[in-house]
Write an enzyme that holds these catalytic residues in place. Sequence first.
Site, PDB file in Angstrom:
ATOM      1  N   TYR A   1      17.158  29.737   7.969  1.00 12.38           N
ATOM      2  CA  TYR A   1      15.863  30.152   8.320  1.00 12.38           C
ATOM      3  C   TYR A   1      15.916  30.101  10.143  1.00 12.38           C
ATOM      4  O   TYR A   1      16.268  29.298  10.730  1.00 12.38           O
ATOM      5  CB  TYR A   1      14.666  29.465   7.975  1.00 12.38           C
ATOM      6  CG  TYR A   1      14.273  29.673   6.679  1.00 12.38           C
ATOM      7  CD1 TYR A   1      13.840  31.166   6.181  1.00 12.38           C
ATOM      8  CD2 TYR A   1      14.232  28.710   5.834  1.00 12.38           C
ATOM      9  CE1 TYR A   1      13.543  31.269   4.941  1.00 12.38           C
ATOM     10  CE2 TYR A   1      13.664  28.924   4.616  1.00 12.38           C
ATOM     11  CZ  TYR A   1      13.442  30.008   4.029  1.00 12.38           C
ATOM     12  OH  TYR A   1      13.089  30.608   2.781  1.00 12.38           O
TER      13      TYR A   1
ATOM     14  N   ARG B   1     -10.185   0.021  15.922  1.00 11.52           N
ATOM     15  CA  ARG B   1     -10.264   0.997  14.736  1.00 11.52           C
ATOM     16  C   ARG B   1     -11.000   0.439  13.693  1.00 11.52           C
ATOM     17  O   ARG B   1     -12.182   0.797  13.447  1.00 11.52           O
ATOM     18  CB  ARG B   1      -8.898   1.194  14.307  1.00 11.52           C
ATOM     19  CG  ARG B   1      -8.318   2.028  13.213  1.00 11.52           C
ATOM     20  CD  ARG B   1      -7.091   2.151  12.695  1.00 11.52           C
ATOM     21  NE  ARG B   1      -6.527   0.814  12.124  1.00 11.52           N
ATOM     22  CZ  ARG B   1      -5.196   0.737  11.533  1.00 11.52           C
ATOM     23  NH1 ARG B   1      -4.257   1.574  11.869  1.00 11.52           N
ATOM     24  NH2 ARG B   1      -4.869  -0.263  10.943  1.00 11.52           N
TER      25      ARG B   1
ATOM     26  N   MET C   1      12.499  24.239   2.192  1.00 13.18           N
ATOM     27  CA  MET C   1      11.678  23.519   1.339  1.00 13.18           C
ATOM     28  C   MET C   1      12.656  22.794   0.196  1.00 13.18           C
ATOM     29  O   MET C   1      12.270  21.555   0.187  1.00 13.18           O
ATOM     30  CB  MET C   1      10.829  24.549   0.616  1.00 13.18           C
ATOM     31  CG  MET C   1       9.815  24.080  -0.426  1.00 13.18           C
ATOM     32  SD  MET C   1       8.800  24.920  -1.171  1.00 13.18           S
ATOM     33  CE  MET C   1       7.571  25.724   0.336  1.00 13.18           C
TER      34      MET C   1
ATOM     35  N   LYS D   1       0.793  -1.171   0.042  1.00 11.78           N
ATOM     36  CA  LYS D   1       0.031   0.043   0.121  1.00 11.78           C
ATOM     37  C   LYS D   1       0.856   1.169  -0.080  1.00 11.78           C
ATOM     38  O   LYS D   1       2.103   1.324   0.304  1.00 11.78           O
ATOM     39  CB  LYS D   1      -0.897  -0.090   1.221  1.00 11.78           C
ATOM     40  CG  LYS D   1      -0.246   0.199   2.447  1.00 11.78           C
ATOM     41  CD  LYS D   1      -0.938  -0.350   3.763  1.00 11.78           C
ATOM     42  CE  LYS D   1      -0.114  -0.502   5.037  1.00 11.78           C
ATOM     43  NZ  LYS D   1      -0.891  -0.749   6.310  1.00 11.78           N
TER      44      LYS D   1
HETATM   45  C1  LIG Z   1       0.033  -1.987   6.689  1.00  8.21           C
HETATM   46  C2  LIG Z   1      -0.756  -3.094   7.241  1.00  8.21           C
HETATM   47  C3  LIG Z   1       0.073  -4.282   7.564  1.00  8.21           C
HETATM   48  C4  LIG Z   1       1.611  -4.044   7.431  1.00  8.21           C
HETATM   49  O1  LIG Z   1       2.320  -3.633   8.503  1.00  8.21           O
HETATM   50  P1  LIG Z   1       3.726  -3.459   8.923  1.00  8.21           P
HETATM   51  O2  LIG Z   1       3.903  -2.828  10.322  1.00  8.21           O
HETATM   52  O3  LIG Z   1       4.361  -2.498   7.822  1.00  8.21           O
HETATM   53  O4  LIG Z   1       4.387  -4.753   8.621  1.00  8.21           O
HETATM   54  C5  LIG Z   1      -0.303  -5.234   7.706  1.00  8.21           C
HETATM   55  N1  LIG Z   1      -1.527  -5.571   7.831  1.00  8.21           N
HETATM   56  C6  LIG Z   1      -2.614  -4.693   7.878  1.00  8.21           C
HETATM   57  C7  LIG Z   1      -4.004  -4.834   8.140  1.00  8.21           C
HETATM   58  C8  LIG Z   1      -2.170  -3.276   7.395  1.00  8.21           C
HETATM   59  O5  LIG Z   1      -2.958  -2.289   7.325  1.00  8.21           O
END
Ligand SMILES: *Cc1c(COP(=O)(O)O)cnc(C)c1O
Length: 355
Positions: free
Chosen positions: A251, A129, A299, A34
């Site tokens: 800055y 969640r 930046m 992802k």
């Molecule tokens: C992002 C995610 C993972 C991977 O988690 P890591 O800590 O990067 O290994 C696994 N399961 C779900 C449901 C996730 O959203």
Amino acid sequence: MRPIIATVSRAALAHNLAQVRRYAPKSSVMAVVKANGYGHGLLNVAQGLKAADAFAVLNPAEAIALRDAGYQQPILLLEGVFAAAQLAEVDRYRLDMVVHHNEQITWLMQAVLTAPIRIFLKLDSGMHRLGFQPAEYAQALQQLTDCRNVSEVVLMTHFANADHVTGVRDPMQLISQCMSVDRHPRSLANSAAIIMHPQTHADWVRPGIMLYGATPVADQSAESLGLKPAMQLHSALIAVQPLVAGQGLGYGHLFTATQPMRVGIVACGYADGYPRHALSGTPVAVQGVMTRTLGRVSMDMLAVDISDIPAAQVGSPVELWGAQVPVDVVASHSGTIGYELLCAVSSRVPLQLVP
Ligand SMILES: *Cc1c(COP(=O)(O)O)cnc(C)c1O
């Protein structure tokens, strides 16, 4: 051309995938890609991780990009579909999906699909969640096993505290109560659980961050876990400035010289994804020599101390993070975690896949 570039190592990704298999030898591996492959480029990481048994993404568009590139493995939508209409894409591209609330079950029961699909049914094991509450889980499972559009149900959860020694104790108890049905495969573990809690490995592990060579566990370095950084964020010096004692830099004059210094200006700033919160003194490598950042990140540029690197000049290579400077170290100097820095590399930084 501006000298900043992020290279993505196919060999490091393949190595880290092999490490996952060493940690969890009995499990199938679903590579979590992802967020544009945690910032490395979705199709870059898919090449390095092509031996994975499955992929996991967030959006149907990412899954479709993988299918269009020729990947035949199962692809899981980690939050399922966001609306009933998206089930047409799930059907067309043969995707697996998470089901975490009742509306998704209703959509599935009402859909007309060409063939049944595989569901990962999410239990809320304490993260609070996403997922069904323990008391609702059995009913959701029954509805899905009875649904003609469902081929198989994998029982799934995601831990809130897998990076702590005792963090999966209570969730594992809930899991053994809610997932007592033996004929369903299970998927529980992210990277932290893969490394710290072998009892969670089950049928499918879901590693993300460890595939990219960063640590999921605050007090253990990626290197000590046998992982190799997949990304090297490189740039170069575009200017060299002398500072005399008492002169401020950048800055807000956040850094002031107490003695004569040489300062290198690097073509990398927060608009590239380098954290503005990085403290003066964050490690960085110039021409292979470890040194530190100075003052506030701006930046498009940041400043580094090259007082002790006399050969450094305009054009000298700079590693912001990678093999020499772990991304996790930059993160800890910035009040964040490696995940965030990798995901935040901005679209103006070219990503280049290397062997
Ligand atoms: C992002 C995610 C993972 C991977 O988690 P890591 O800590 O990067 O290994 C696994 N399961 C779900 C449901 C996730 O959203």
